[in-house]
Scaffold this motif. Structure first.
Motif, mmCIF file in Angstrom:
data_model
loop_
_atom_site.group_PDB
_atom_site.id
_atom_site.type_symbol
_atom_site.label_atom_id
_atom_site.label_comp_id
_atom_site.label_asym_id
_atom_site.label_seq_id
_atom_site.Cartn_x
_atom_site.Cartn_y
_atom_site.Cartn_z
ATOM 1 N N GLU A 145 0.843 -1.196 0.000
ATOM 2 C CA GLU A 145 0.000 0.000 0.000
ATOM 3 C C GLU A 145 0.879 1.248 0.000
ATOM 4 O OE1 GLU A 145 -3.069 -0.185 -0.353
ATOM 5 O OE2 GLU A 145 -3.878 -1.985 0.587
ATOM 6 N N PHE A 146 0.594 2.167 -0.905
ATOM 7 C CA PHE A 146 1.363 3.412 -1.006
ATOM 8 C C PHE A 146 0.491 4.609 -0.653
ATOM 9 C CE2 PHE A 146 3.560 0.462 -3.801
ATOM 10 C CZ PHE A 146 4.882 0.674 -3.459
ATOM 11 N N ARG A 147 1.146 5.643 -0.112
ATOM 12 C CA ARG A 147 0.457 6.909 0.145
ATOM 13 C C ARG A 147 0.536 7.822 -1.071
ATOM 14 N NH1 ARG A 147 3.120 5.782 5.073
ATOM 15 N NH2 ARG A 147 1.753 5.819 6.914
ATOM 16 N N TYR A 148 1.637 7.741 -1.812
ATOM 17 C CA TYR A 148 1.920 8.719 -2.861
ATOM 18 C C TYR A 148 1.918 8.051 -4.237
ATOM 19 C CZ TYR A 148 3.400 11.429 1.180
ATOM 20 O OH TYR A 148 3.430 12.085 2.377
ATOM 21 N N PHE A 149 1.179 8.669 -5.163
ATOM 22 C CA PHE A 149 1.071 8.133 -6.506
ATOM 23 C C PHE A 149 2.435 8.033 -7.190
ATOM 24 C CE2 PHE A 149 -3.606 8.878 -6.826
ATOM 25 C CZ PHE A 149 -3.933 7.693 -7.455
ATOM 26 N N PHE A 150 3.271 9.048 -7.039
ATOM 27 C CA PHE A 150 4.531 9.053 -7.781
ATOM 28 C C PHE A 150 5.475 7.954 -7.313
ATOM 29 C CE2 PHE A 150 4.775 12.307 -4.465
ATOM 30 C CZ PHE A 150 5.943 11.970 -3.790
ATOM 31 N N VAL A 151 5.403 7.564 -6.039
ATOM 32 C CA VAL A 151 6.214 6.436 -5.562
ATOM 33 C C VAL A 151 5.698 5.145 -6.192
ATOM 34 C CG1 VAL A 151 7.016 5.167 -3.545
ATOM 35 C CG2 VAL A 151 6.654 7.637 -3.393
ATOM 36 N N ARG A 152 4.395 4.983 -6.181
ATOM 37 C CA ARG A 152 3.774 3.797 -6.766
ATOM 38 C C ARG A 152 4.095 3.685 -8.260
ATOM 39 N NH1 ARG A 152 -2.245 3.512 -8.436
ATOM 40 N NH2 ARG A 152 -2.927 1.358 -8.122
ATOM 41 N N LYS A 153 4.034 4.810 -8.975
ATOM 42 C CA LYS A 153 4.332 4.781 -10.414
ATOM 43 C C LYS A 153 5.767 4.342 -10.665
ATOM 44 C CE LYS A 153 1.068 8.303 -12.017
ATOM 45 N NZ LYS A 153 0.928 9.642 -12.608
ATOM 46 N N THR A 154 6.691 4.784 -9.814
ATOM 47 C CA THR A 154 8.076 4.362 -9.960
ATOM 48 C C THR A 154 8.192 2.848 -9.869
ATOM 49 O OG1 THR A 154 8.877 6.446 -9.016
ATOM 50 C CG2 THR A 154 10.406 4.594 -9.018
#
Length: 265
Positions: A145-154
């Protein structure tokens, strides 16, 4: 009837009732309004962002070759698109790929479910904190589970050797065009992008050809970055061929480097 309490995922935590905030971490990070306390809060946010990267890298580092599948979370189980997503997940797993999705329902569930139908396959879900609750589907072997979209996209890009997009909405389009931009600008190499569902994607492809290529906004070769198909086997073959070509290229580069080192100075 008892009213359901509000619920929110926050990274690895789930908060309910009065503890559930009215905004997401992404929203608060990107909000430029409000008091000047952001000067003091943002450095701490950087540490939280760093922790998400570390967690993602640590969990996914040993992942086998993987393909990311995108598509609508609103797709019903009895729809043809769901069936195609499940068939695709199976085919990718049989070809030796782990299947990565956003971990939610709809097409994401279908692809994870298809992968889980194959013994020994790996099914991954990369979830995200949203203002409405969307739990991890039951067919995920590894869920983060991620809080931030840009981390998940990476994580989607770093640990995939290709993207396959099934019919979807804004989220699917966001991931699709980000992937195309990364390939076009050579931020990632040998990274195929496949669109499944010619009837769904046909109008968008016509617009790209007419409005973008037709007015010089993209180059002719940029159209080659996208492949549209209705055939699951063809989609998997496109991924596998690009993967093999990339492996051969890396091997040739290693051999050339070794030969150069072996030459007398």
């Amino acid at each position: 009837m008892k009213q359901k309490r509000p619920e929110r995922r926050q990274g690895q935590a789930v908060v309910r009732g009065r503890l559930a905030p009215s905004t997401t971490h992404d929203q608060r990070l990107l909000d430029r309004q409000g008091p000047a306390d952001w000067v003091h809060m943002d450095p701490w946010r950087v540490l939280r962002i760093q922790a998400e990267f570390v967690e993602g890298f640590g969990q996914l580092a040993e992942l086998p070759r993987a393909v990311t599948v995108f598509g609508s979370a609103r797709t019903r189980e009895d729809s043809p698109d769901y069936g195609m997503g499940r068939e695709l997940g199976r085919a990718l797993a049989r070809a030796g790929y782990a299947v990565i999705t956003g971990g939610g329902p709809g097409i994401m569930e279908a692809a994870n479910r298809g992968a889980s139908d194959v013994d020994g396959a790996v099914s991954v879900g990369l979830g995200i904190e949203l203002p409405f609750e969307q739990k991890m589907n039951d067919y995920v072997d590894l869920g983060i589970e991620f809080r931030y979209f840009f981390v998940r996209k990476t994580m989607f890009v770093k640990y995939s050797c290709g993207f396959i997009a099934l019919p979807g909405g804004f989220g699917t389009l966001d991931e699709l065009f980000e992937a195309l931009t990364l390939v076009q600008t050579q931020k990632v190499t040998s990274f195929p992008v496949v669109l499944m569902g010619s009837e769904f994607w046909g109008g968008m492809l016509d617009w790209i050809k007419n409005a973008l290529l037709g007015t010089g906004k993209i180059a002719e070769q940029d159209l080659d970055l996208i492949t549209v198909t209705d055939d699951v086997d063809e989609a998997v073959r496109i991924i596998a061929d690009a993967d093999l070509a990339r492996s051969k290229q890396l091997q040739e580069e290693r051999e050339a480097a070794a030969a150069q080192l072996a030459e007398p100075q």
